[in-house]
Design a protein around this motif. Sequence first.
Motif, PDB file in Angstrom:
ATOM      1  N   TRP A   1       0.825  -1.222   0.000  1.00 54.50           N
ATOM      2  CA  TRP A   1       0.000   0.000   0.000  1.00 54.50           C
ATOM      3  C   TRP A   1       0.852   1.262   0.000  1.00 54.50           C
ATOM      4  O   TRP A   1       0.431   2.299  -0.541  1.00 54.50           O
TER       5      TRP A   1
ATOM      6  N   GLU B   1       1.606   1.732  -3.569  1.00 55.49           N
ATOM      7  CA  GLU B   1       0.415   2.230  -4.254  1.00 55.49           C
ATOM      8  C   GLU B   1       0.259   3.728  -4.041  1.00 55.49           C
ATOM      9  O   GLU B   1      -0.121   4.475  -4.961  1.00 55.49           O
ATOM     10  N   LEU B   2       0.503   4.177  -2.820  1.00 53.41           N
ATOM     11  CA  LEU B   2       0.381   5.614  -2.538  1.00 53.41           C
ATOM     12  C   LEU B   2       1.421   6.411  -3.342  1.00 53.41           C
ATOM     13  O   LEU B   2       1.123   7.519  -3.845  1.00 53.41           O
TER      14      LEU B   2
ATOM     15  N   GLN C   1      -8.779   7.238  -5.275  1.00 48.71           N
ATOM     16  CA  GLN C   1      -7.995   6.007  -5.133  1.00 48.71           C
ATOM     17  C   GLN C   1      -6.880   6.169  -4.107  1.00 48.71           C
ATOM     18  O   GLN C   1      -6.566   5.221  -3.361  1.00 48.71           O
ATOM     19  N   ARG C   2      -6.300   7.400  -4.059  1.00 45.07           N
ATOM     20  CA  ARG C   2      -5.247   7.633  -3.066  1.00 45.07           C
ATOM     21  C   ARG C   2      -5.815   7.586  -1.647  1.00 45.07           C
ATOM     22  O   ARG C   2      -5.218   6.997  -0.739  1.00 45.07           O
TER      23      ARG C   2
ATOM     24  N   ALA D   1      -6.289   3.996  -0.660  1.00 46.44           N
ATOM     25  CA  ALA D   1      -5.020   3.335  -0.331  1.00 46.44           C
ATOM     26  C   ALA D   1      -4.521   3.767   1.030  1.00 46.44           C
ATOM     27  O   ALA D   1      -3.966   2.961   1.808  1.00 46.44           O
TER      28      ALA D   1
ATOM     29  N   ARG E   1      -6.466   1.883   3.616  1.00 53.25           N
ATOM     30  CA  ARG E   1      -6.019   0.495   3.739  1.00 53.25           C
ATOM     31  C   ARG E   1      -4.673   0.424   4.454  1.00 53.25           C
ATOM     32  O   ARG E   1      -4.436  -0.490   5.261  1.00 53.25           O
TER      33      ARG E   1
END
Length: 642
Positions: free
Chosen positions: A449, A452-453, A478-479, A482, A485
């Motif tokens: 994650w 992803e960020l 989406q950010r 993430a 999460r």
Amino acid sequence: MQLADNSSLAIQAWQENTHGAQAWLTRHCERAPTPEGVRVGEGVVLWQHERQWLPVALWPAQAKGSALLTLADDVRRAGRGMVTQLDEQHIGLGYPVRDVSHDDAGCNDRSTSGDAQREAGGLLGAVALRVVLPADKPSSQGVLQPALMALMARLEDGVAVLERDALQRHHRRIQRAQHELAGHLELLAAVLAERQFVSAGMQLVTRLAVSLDAERVTLGWRRGTSTRVVQVSHSAQFNRKMNRIRATEAAMDEAIDQRASVILPRPDNQQQAALGHGSVVSRAHADLLSMTGGAAVLTLPCLDEALPRGAITIEREQAIDHDEIIALESLMALCTRTLEEKRLNDRALPVKLFAAGGDQLAKVVGPGHLGVKLALILLAGGVAFGTLATGTDSVAADATLESREQRIMAAPFRGYIEEILVRPGDRVEAGQPLALMDARDLALERLQWQSELAKFAGQEQEMRAMGDRAALNVIAAQRDQAEARLALVESRLARATLLAPFDGVLVSGDLTQRLGGSVEAGEELYRISPLEGLRVELEVPEARINDIAVGQRGELVLAAMTEARLPLQIERLTPQTRSAEGSSRFVVEASLDEAALGERIQVLRPGMQGVGRIEIGERRRLEIWTRELVDWLRLSAWRWWG
């Protein structure tokens, strides 16, 4: 009765032995041969009677026999034959008379020593003879020895005859006793076969009348201080007002008052001494005998444990001899208890109850029966003490220590147990690690994650440069997803180490057998209880729950601390019930006085068990002792009678 029986038998045996010994001695001495001019001049027989040795026979009648008595006494002491020189012209011969009724080897073996013979069969007596030697043949010469040996052998054979006669008399006495005993047992069996007192009494008087050839046999039984006739032989009914019945009852009272058998006409002086009739009053019997015109009358008291129960009167035309009286006394000693038990059993139930109460009262106020009196005094003292004295009433209940608060440590996420740091029973402090979860997957997920960020951050700069606001909004959403999460993963990583929430003790949660095993999210792993704030759960019996109230005090004794009494106070009565040993119990909560416990509180643990007592108040001790019995009686009365 038994003493009179034994005495009479001893006298009878003594008389038979005396007559037999005298006849034998006369026959033996008169028929003695005279070899070589040697003859028997005197003879004496010594016999045992009641541990004494008495002369019973002498020949000739005018002889003195003093020297022979000494010889006979030496013979019975030695237990063997003896030959002794009395003077120059007289020789003494002696031989023991053994009791051959004892069929022992030592009695029949004449080679056995005197001591052994006396121990084996015993001696009945001893015989001593004075042998007169001829004047022209002194005893020092050996020519007289064969003659003396012949006389000694004849004496030995004659003593064997005397022993045989004594044995025959002994066997005859035994046979007579056995015959009498058989008759007694037959009559007793007939009496026992009857179920009622009246029929048993009829059996007794009828059979006695037949066996004794008596004109009439009458049975009377005691009522208070007088005797009443209950059965007459060969008569189903009789008038109690008849003069003959009244005279018979008076004769029975006369015999019972003296506790002795009364007979008319009286026996001779020797038999009176044997029966104990030396000074018996027989006025009422004389009146009865003159009224009936019979030849003899005998009344025997029926005694049971020295208490007069009744009497039996026998009237017949023939005189009643000594042996019949002895046999009848023995028979009535057997039948009296049987008749009395049947009479007591025939009474009505109220009469039996009244009599039983009277017997118990007699034990209390009468003489003797010290144990009954002491027991009654102790019972009265206990009742008085229980009625007047008071004591603290209390209710006993099984108790268990419980904590007021328990914290459950659950698995923070689904995973595996990596390390166990504590076990149940360990003390823990706030923030102390308890167990470690395997967090490698969470660490990888956190890197995922984070990457992803970083990717979303680059895309966001690119879209901002291009001025694409719609795409920029999508990337921003989406950010944010993430980041959420990643925060969740960070939170799980922070909870991968289970920490104690407060100071306490680990109550449950032994994970040593699950090391490396998987757990589900929310699954209970540990249960922690604080050291302070313990409470007590008491299981009060259902019958005593109404006596319990909030605020009552008591004491607790734990199985692990039996020497200490812990103070407690009732806090709450719960509706919760538990079943144990077939009864219901209510759960009552109580608190411990922590200030009074002091250092003991450090050793207390949840789950400890013991017994608690709750003080109810002051009540009479008799009420305390009998509470359960009274409650049971009340329930039983309600169950059966409403």
